[in-house]
Design an enzyme around this catalytic site. Sequence first.
Site, PDB file in Angstrom:
ATOM      1  N   THR A 127      -1.408   5.792   1.775  1.00 36.10           N
ATOM      2  CA  THR A 127      -2.637   4.996   1.766  1.00 36.10           C
ATOM      3  C   THR A 127      -2.705   4.145   3.022  1.00 36.10           C
ATOM      4  OG1 THR A 127      -2.650   4.894  -0.655  1.00 36.10           O
ATOM      5  CG2 THR A 127      -3.956   3.236   0.510  1.00 36.10           C
ATOM      6  N   LEU A 158       0.875  -1.163   0.000  1.00 36.85           N
ATOM      7  CA  LEU A 158       0.000   0.000   0.000  1.00 36.85           C
ATOM      8  C   LEU A 158       0.915   1.216   0.000  1.00 36.85           C
ATOM      9  CD1 LEU A 158      -2.797  -0.846   2.632  1.00 36.85           C
ATOM     10  CD2 LEU A 158      -3.018  -0.821   0.143  1.00 36.85           C
ATOM     11  N   ASP A 159       0.545   2.246  -0.739  1.00 36.19           N
ATOM     12  CA  ASP A 159       1.371   3.441  -0.817  1.00 36.19           C
ATOM     13  C   ASP A 159       1.588   4.070   0.563  1.00 36.19           C
ATOM     14  OD1 ASP A 159       1.392   3.181  -3.572  1.00 36.19           O
ATOM     15  OD2 ASP A 159      -0.367   4.466  -3.830  1.00 36.19           O
ATOM     16  N   TYR A 160       2.624   4.852   0.657  1.00 33.32           N
ATOM     17  CA  TYR A 160       2.981   5.561   1.895  1.00 33.32           C
ATOM     18  C   TYR A 160       1.785   6.324   2.461  1.00 33.32           C
ATOM     19  CZ  TYR A 160       5.616   8.832   4.908  1.00 33.32           C
ATOM     20  OH  TYR A 160       6.082   9.559   5.975  1.00 33.32           O
TER      21      TYR A 160
END
Length: 245
Positions: free
Chosen positions: A105, A101-103
């Site tokens: 998100t 998961l993105d930073y």
Amino acid sequence: MERLQKVIARAGVASRRKSEELIKEGKVKVNGKIVTELGVKVTSSDRVEVNGIQIEKEEPVYFLLYKPRGVISSVSDDKGRKVVTDFFPYQQERIFPVGRLDYDTSGLLLLTNDGEFANLLMHPRNEIEKTYVAKTKGIPSKENLRKLERGIRLEDGKTAPAKVKMLSVDKQKQTAIIEIIIHEGRNRQVRRMFEAIGHEVLKLKREKYGFLTLHGLSAGDARELTHHEVKLLRGLSLESTKKNS
């Protein structure tokens, strides 16, 4: 008895495919003898070495983490930022995230030390649904949402059809809360999909992964998956991969 490459992957040394390459390259020893055949099976009493280092045969573990925003989906970070494994300070097994998961998100992320299981879930033909809730800058039109549903062209190709539902709008602040369900796992995919229809994602949260939810968890909390949940995930993955092979 289990196949050698499966044992290596489960120990967290490498993925199943990479483990097979290591065996073919003669970098694996069983009880002091180099093994290059992929069909070899070993028992728990066999000594397995990879690049001269004996592997630790760990019992497989499976966790669900509610990842907060501002955390890296990795086991380490050269910039000293917080990583997902920091939420498991007393975990002896060498766990790693399944996908990422993105930073910025938040939401549901799986971690394990079972390389075969992780590869199965991340297989390109896997169609396990992932449910996200996005807060967008601006209120997308129905036509733009239909574009997301049909699949939209990104720089790395057209996305698969998505399920999209407008949950709420704030006309005063000009923002919208939208649920989107996809089964692909491209880098920053949901954010890029909304950018493609002209709307920046201000907040993004993954609320479901297949049948798994964040029920009962707060950001930073984690729980171990049950044997039944692991079995169901394997079944979903195998069924999906078989259907699309």
